[in-house]
Design an enzyme around this catalytic site. Structure first.
Site, mmCIF file in Angstrom:
data_model
loop_
_atom_site.group_PDB
_atom_site.id
_atom_site.type_symbol
_atom_site.label_atom_id
_atom_site.label_comp_id
_atom_site.label_asym_id
_atom_site.label_seq_id
_atom_site.Cartn_x
_atom_site.Cartn_y
_atom_site.Cartn_z
ATOM 1 N N ARG A 237 -89.882 -37.892 1.495
ATOM 2 C CA ARG A 237 -89.698 -38.338 0.113
ATOM 3 C C ARG A 237 -88.517 -39.302 0.037
ATOM 4 O O ARG A 237 -87.506 -39.110 0.716
ATOM 5 C CB ARG A 237 -89.412 -37.138 -0.812
ATOM 6 C CG ARG A 237 -90.626 -36.292 -1.128
ATOM 7 C CD ARG A 237 -91.589 -37.013 -2.071
ATOM 8 N NE ARG A 237 -92.749 -36.199 -2.421
ATOM 9 C CZ ARG A 237 -93.916 -36.251 -1.793
ATOM 10 N NH1 ARG A 237 -94.100 -37.063 -0.776
ATOM 11 N NH2 ARG A 237 -94.921 -35.491 -2.204
ATOM 12 N N HIS A 285 -95.912 -46.129 1.342
ATOM 13 C CA HIS A 285 -96.279 -44.701 1.161
ATOM 14 C C HIS A 285 -97.706 -44.435 1.661
ATOM 15 O O HIS A 285 -98.576 -43.951 0.928
ATOM 16 C CB HIS A 285 -96.142 -44.264 -0.304
ATOM 17 C CG HIS A 285 -96.000 -42.775 -0.449
ATOM 18 N ND1 HIS A 285 -95.187 -42.171 -1.377
ATOM 19 C CD2 HIS A 285 -96.556 -41.742 0.253
ATOM 20 C CE1 HIS A 285 -95.265 -40.861 -1.264
ATOM 21 N NE2 HIS A 285 -96.102 -40.574 -0.277
HETATM 22 P P1 NDP Z 1 -94.106 -27.249 4.764
HETATM 23 O O1 NDP Z 1 -93.773 -26.512 3.512
HETATM 24 O O2 NDP Z 1 -95.236 -26.766 5.596
HETATM 25 O O3 NDP Z 1 -92.829 -27.278 5.730
HETATM 26 C C1 NDP Z 1 -91.538 -27.428 5.255
HETATM 27 C C2 NDP Z 1 -90.562 -27.299 6.426
HETATM 28 O O4 NDP Z 1 -89.261 -27.699 5.983
HETATM 29 C C3 NDP Z 1 -90.428 -25.878 6.956
HETATM 30 O O5 NDP Z 1 -90.260 -25.885 8.340
HETATM 31 C C4 NDP Z 1 -89.144 -25.394 6.271
HETATM 32 O O6 NDP Z 1 -88.408 -24.418 7.000
HETATM 33 C C5 NDP Z 1 -88.341 -26.668 6.255
HETATM 34 N N1 NDP Z 1 -87.312 -26.617 5.209
HETATM 35 C C6 NDP Z 1 -87.478 -26.463 3.874
HETATM 36 N N2 NDP Z 1 -86.280 -26.467 3.246
HETATM 37 C C7 NDP Z 1 -85.349 -26.605 4.209
HETATM 38 C C8 NDP Z 1 -83.934 -26.660 4.206
HETATM 39 N N3 NDP Z 1 -83.242 -26.558 3.071
HETATM 40 N N4 NDP Z 1 -83.294 -26.801 5.383
HETATM 41 C C9 NDP Z 1 -83.993 -26.883 6.541
HETATM 42 N N5 NDP Z 1 -85.340 -26.837 6.625
HETATM 43 C C10 NDP Z 1 -86.003 -26.703 5.461
HETATM 44 O O7 NDP Z 1 -94.302 -28.781 4.344
HETATM 45 P P2 NDP Z 1 -95.239 -29.886 5.034
HETATM 46 O O8 NDP Z 1 -94.870 -29.972 6.470
HETATM 47 O O9 NDP Z 1 -96.659 -29.678 4.689
HETATM 48 O O10 NDP Z 1 -94.781 -31.201 4.226
HETATM 49 C C11 NDP Z 1 -93.450 -31.677 4.246
HETATM 50 C C12 NDP Z 1 -93.284 -32.806 3.238
HETATM 51 O O11 NDP Z 1 -93.902 -33.999 3.698
HETATM 52 C C13 NDP Z 1 -93.958 -32.592 1.873
HETATM 53 O O12 NDP Z 1 -93.194 -31.733 1.050
HETATM 54 C C14 NDP Z 1 -94.036 -33.996 1.324
HETATM 55 O O13 NDP Z 1 -92.864 -34.293 0.588
HETATM 56 C C15 NDP Z 1 -94.070 -34.870 2.572
HETATM 57 N N6 NDP Z 1 -95.347 -35.600 2.692
HETATM 58 C C16 NDP Z 1 -95.312 -36.976 2.777
HETATM 59 C C17 NDP Z 1 -96.499 -37.704 2.889
HETATM 60 C C18 NDP Z 1 -96.490 -39.185 3.043
HETATM 61 O O14 NDP Z 1 -97.539 -39.830 2.975
HETATM 62 N N7 NDP Z 1 -95.371 -39.818 3.286
HETATM 63 C C19 NDP Z 1 -97.806 -37.024 2.895
HETATM 64 C C20 NDP Z 1 -97.717 -35.594 2.845
HETATM 65 C C21 NDP Z 1 -96.529 -34.922 2.735
HETATM 66 P P3 NDP Z 1 -89.021 -22.944 7.280
HETATM 67 O O15 NDP Z 1 -90.070 -23.187 8.335
HETATM 68 O O16 NDP Z 1 -87.857 -22.190 7.793
HETATM 69 O O17 NDP Z 1 -89.587 -22.463 5.981
#
Ligand code: NDP
Length: 322
Positions: A237, A285
């Site tokens: 993002r 994007h």
């Molecule tokens: P998930 O919810 O599956 O994974 C999130 C990961 O981030 C987890 O490993 C989580 O840790 C970690 N995390 C969350 N908060 C923190 C923090 N404060 N500190 C450290 N690690 C943290 O999300 P996705 O992988 O499915 O998607 C990630 C993002 O990608 C989406 O939210 C979206 O914004 C973006 N996206 C962008 C796209 C694009 O076209 N550019 C398309 C699709 C998505 P834990 O494993 O410990 O819970």
């Protein structure tokens, strides 16, 4: 009962209407025989029939006044905008999209960008403008350290794919990962883990969700913690990144190159310095888009699960913001 399909599509424009119709067609095929209400119910009776809302950044207020609403299913992976919308009802479970086609596309984008950075191909592109014949150094993949911020659906897949190509991959997540889940990658968490990962990485890939904790995450302090000259790939993002701090870090040589798919303001305004910066690669994007054909199957699985009381797929923990 009926399903509401509601998105932030520009319905005053032909492209917006076509996008809405593309989703409707895919959803009708995946869930035959259902009544679909588009954007908003015509009257109170229709509002009372809606038990599931399938949403794509709906206009604020769209989910109010739906007394039977039991499930909110997002068509997008990131639910940051939905969670910031104070008009979205808090009681129904909220599920996000995990789409196989989108996962595949995200891996492709991350592999392309990492390969181009590691092999110096962006540098070759710059050289071409000056007819400059200079071969970049050729390092083994194992000598190239990649830090993936976020080890969820997308970050985990990207990390595994890069490790499969031989890169030295470290994943950083909020909670520690069991070693069997890491499959050859190094796992880090917490502030100390982050400092260690940032200091070692040649390329940092951001795949964190946008939450209260991660907004502005890539700020001047964290960019200063990068290994000098390391590159950044932001696929998550725009609000994760302090854009002015990145420009300063690029200009000082602290960050060598940035591949950016997401921005504070989208579309990226024409005067923005990223467009013309020779060490920034701008993508519109487009790293990974949800594919209505495969995503509709995920929606159908969740609608059926919810109606029979079975566990839901990809439920958002609202208190954590993802
Ligand atoms: P998930 O919810 O599956 O994974 C999130 C990961 O981030 C987890 O490993 C989580 O840790 C970690 N995390 C969350 N908060 C923190 C923090 N404060 N500190 C450290 N690690 C943290 O999300 P996705 O992988 O499915 O998607 C990630 C993002 O990608 C989406 O939210 C979206 O914004 C973006 N996206 C962008 C796209 C694009 O076209 N550019 C398309 C699709 C998505 P834990 O494993 O410990 O819970």
């Amino acid at each position: 009962m009926a399903l509401l399909l509601c998105g932030g599509w520009r319905l005053d424009q032909p492209e917006g209407r076509a996008e809405q119709q593309r989703w409707l067609a895919a959803l009708e095929q995946a869930l035959p025989g259902e009544e679909w209400i588009l954007q908003s119910p015509a009257d109170g009776a229709a509002a009372g029939r809606i038990d599931v809302a399938v949403v794509a950044n709906p206009p604020p207020g769209s989910l109010q006044g739906l007394p039977a609403l039991g499930l909110i299913q997002s068509l997008w992976a990131g639910v940051d905008r939905l969670l910031l919308d104070g008009t979205v009802p808090q009681e129904p479970p909220l599920c996000r999209m995990v789409d196989p086609a989108m996962n595949e596309a995200m891996v492709q984008t991350a592999l392309w960008a990492t390969l181009a950075l590691h092999r110096g191909f962006f540098q070759c592109q710059r050289q071409q403008r000056e007819a400059l014949w200079r071969q970049p150094p050729q390092l083994r993949a194992a000598e190239w350290q990649v830090l993936v911020l976020g080890q969820g659906e997308l970050g985990g897949r990207v990390g595994r794919a890069l490790a499969g190509l031989g890169y030295a991959v470290t994943g950083w997540s909020r909670r520690p990962r069991p070693s069997e889940a890491l499959q050859g990658r190094q796992g880090l968490h917490g502030a100390d883990g982050l400092a260690q990962g940032l200091a070692a990485a040649d390329t940092v890939i951001n795949l964190l969700p946008l939450t209260d904790e991660t907004r502005g995450f890539l700020d001047a302090r964290r960019l200063a913690a990068f290994k000098r000259g390391a590159s950044l790939i932001n696929l998550a993002r725009g609000a994760h990144l302090d854009e002015a701090a990145l420009l300063a870090a690029l200009d000082s040589g602290q960050v060598g190159h940035a591949v950016l798919d997401v921005f504070q303001q989208e579309p990226l305004p024409a005067p923005h310095p990223f467009w013309r910066h020779e060490r920034v690669t701008v993508l519109p994007h487009t790293a990974a888009q949800t594919d209505p054909r495969s995503a509709a199957e995920v929606v159908a699985a969740n609608v059926r699960a919810w109606r029979r009381g079975a566990p839901l797929l990809h439920r958002v923990e609202r208190s954590q913001g993802y």
